[in-house]
Design a protein around this motif. Structure first.
Motif, PDB file in Angstrom:
ATOM      1  N   VAL A  22       1.915   8.154  -8.960  1.00  0.00           N
ATOM      2  CA  VAL A  22       2.059   6.921  -8.196  1.00  0.00           C
ATOM      3  C   VAL A  22       1.531   5.754  -9.032  1.00  0.00           C
ATOM      4  O   VAL A  22       0.408   5.799  -9.535  1.00  0.00           O
ATOM      5  CB  VAL A  22       1.285   6.987  -6.861  1.00  0.00           C
ATOM      6  N   SER A  23       2.360   4.707  -9.169  1.00  0.00           N
ATOM      7  CA  SER A  23       1.960   3.478  -9.867  1.00  0.00           C
ATOM      8  C   SER A  23       2.233   2.294  -8.944  1.00  0.00           C
ATOM      9  O   SER A  23       3.338   2.165  -8.420  1.00  0.00           O
ATOM     10  CB  SER A  23       2.747   3.301 -11.173  1.00  0.00           C
ATOM     11  N   VAL A  24       1.220   1.445  -8.737  1.00  0.00           N
ATOM     12  CA  VAL A  24       1.336   0.303  -7.829  1.00  0.00           C
ATOM     13  C   VAL A  24       0.780  -0.934  -8.518  1.00  0.00           C
ATOM     14  O   VAL A  24      -0.282  -0.872  -9.158  1.00  0.00           O
ATOM     15  CB  VAL A  24       0.584   0.568  -6.508  1.00  0.00           C
ATOM     16  N   ASN A  31       0.830  -1.198   0.000  1.00  0.00           N
ATOM     17  CA  ASN A  31       0.000   0.000   0.000  1.00  0.00           C
ATOM     18  C   ASN A  31       0.871   1.257   0.000  1.00  0.00           C
ATOM     19  O   ASN A  31       1.947   1.282   0.589  1.00  0.00           O
ATOM     20  CB  ASN A  31      -0.913   0.011   1.227  1.00  0.00           C
ATOM     21  N   VAL A  32       0.362   2.306  -0.638  1.00  0.00           N
ATOM     22  CA  VAL A  32       1.050   3.592  -0.665  1.00  0.00           C
ATOM     23  C   VAL A  32       0.106   4.655  -0.118  1.00  0.00           C
ATOM     24  O   VAL A  32      -1.010   4.832  -0.631  1.00  0.00           O
ATOM     25  CB  VAL A  32       1.501   3.972  -2.092  1.00  0.00           C
ATOM     26  N   SER A  33       0.536   5.345   0.930  1.00  0.00           N
ATOM     27  CA  SER A  33      -0.237   6.431   1.526  1.00  0.00           C
ATOM     28  C   SER A  33       0.603   7.696   1.486  1.00  0.00           C
ATOM     29  O   SER A  33       1.760   7.701   1.924  1.00  0.00           O
ATOM     30  CB  SER A  33      -0.606   6.083   2.977  1.00  0.00           C
ATOM     31  N   ASP A  40       4.800  -1.586   2.594  1.00  0.00           N
ATOM     32  CA  ASP A  40       3.924  -0.424   2.610  1.00  0.00           C
ATOM     33  C   ASP A  40       4.758   0.850   2.684  1.00  0.00           C
ATOM     34  O   ASP A  40       5.782   0.902   3.385  1.00  0.00           O
ATOM     35  CB  ASP A  40       2.971  -0.483   3.807  1.00  0.00           C
ATOM     36  N   LEU A  41       4.312   1.887   1.990  1.00  0.00           N
ATOM     37  CA  LEU A  41       5.010   3.160   1.955  1.00  0.00           C
ATOM     38  C   LEU A  41       4.126   4.249   2.551  1.00  0.00           C
ATOM     39  O   LEU A  41       2.972   4.406   2.132  1.00  0.00           O
ATOM     40  CB  LEU A  41       5.381   3.546   0.515  1.00  0.00           C
TER      41      LEU A  41
END
Length: 313
Positions: free
Chosen positions: A177-179, A67-69, A164-165
């Motif tokens: 942002v690309s995940v 996950n990226v927050s 996770d970031l």
């Protein structure tokens, strides 16, 4: 000759009979303590990278699994926290590349995994701007989704292990942002946001400039819309909690669309669904239109309902 009677075997206290002759039972065996569950290994401490910026920055994140927050905060702080999950997550954290210079922040997956991620997004999002309707036939968004997810499955490894970031940037920064596998969530005010996920939810709290939110499988959510936004998902729902002004273009392959328009906003609608209902609850009596507050909405659903309704201030 007198022969005494045999009194029988003699037992110590607690056996044979209690005082007064009442029979007793031997004490039950002591209960064994339940086995202790195996302890999970302690999570690895986060790896923190801290920088300072003079103002809004440009941020580019390419991530494979996790996950990226991102939070936009007032001040000069730029911070990246890497939170590993499992051994694979720790290995991935050690190979991430983080660089900040000249007002540009880059957070990149390892080169080998980043290359596969780029190929995945190329398959998934090629032409998503409108050359094929979601849910259509050959070459459609859904076809690209299947091919992309097959590539991603070979790339991402175990979903339970990841990285996770948590990122902090100054207000009005620009974010790309690309995940691959994981959720993307941005909170605060950004000058521009370009968010792409293959599998996972995408959420943006505020759109004041321009924003593009795309996911293959997952929901797309925008809190407040005051600019220009594109929201697309192959399988999942789209929800706009508060559309105040600007332009919205949204598409789903399979999933519902819900848009809540602020009272007093003059709205132009262009809605179409292949299989589903359209519901519009906007009437001229829902408040006095604000001449400076207009909204244009184009919404398309392959299979799903579209609902547009008022929300009061």
């Amino acid at each position: 000759m007198n022969i005494p009677e045999n009194p029988g075997p003699s037992f110590g206290p607690g056996h044979g009979s209690a005082p007064g002759g009442a029979p007793t039972q031997p004490p039950p065996p002591a209960a064994s303590a339940p086995p202790h569950p195996a302890e999970e290994p302690a999570p690895a401490p986060p790896l923190v990278h801290s920088f300072s910026a003079d103002g809004p920055i440009d941020m580019n994140v390419q991530h494979v699994r996790g996950n990226v927050s991102v939070r936009a905060e007032h001040g000069h702080a730029v911070r990246v926290e890497l939170r590993p999950r499992g051994e694979a997550g720790r290995e991935l954290a050690a190979r991430m590349r983080i660089d900040f210079s000249g007002g540009h922040l880059r957070v990149d997956a390892p080169a080998d995994e980043a290359g596969n991620l780029s190929a995945t997004f190329g398959d998934l999002f090629r032409g998503s701007g409108g050359d094929a309707e979601p849910g259509g036939s050959g070459g459609s968004f859904v076809d690209r989704l299947g091919a992309a997810l097959r590539t991603l499955t070979r790339t991402a490894g175990e979903i339970g292990s990841g990285l996770d970031l948590d990122i902090v940037v100054p207000v009005d920064s620009r974010a790309v942002v690309s995940v691959g596998v994981g959720d993307i969530r941005l909170h605060g005010s950004f000058g521009r946001a370009d968010l792409k996920g293959a599998t996972g939810d995408v959420e943006l709290s505020d759109v004041d400039g321009t924003a593009q939110l795309v996911t293959g499988t997952g929901s797309v959510t925008i809190g407040a819309l005051r600019g220009q936004a594109t929201a697309t998902t192959g399988t999942g729902s789209v929800r706009i909690s508060r559309a105040e002004r600007g332009t919205l273009r949204t598409r789903t392959g399979v999933g519902d669309i819900q848009i809540r328009v602020l009272e007093g906003t003059a709205t132009r609608l262009d809605l179409a669904t292949g299989l589903g209902d359209r519901s519009v609850d906007l009437t001229p009596t829902d408040g006095v239109p604000d001449a400076g507050r207009t909204l244009e909405i184009e919404a398309r659903a392959g299979t799903g309902s579209i609902r547009v309704e008022r929300v009061r201030d």
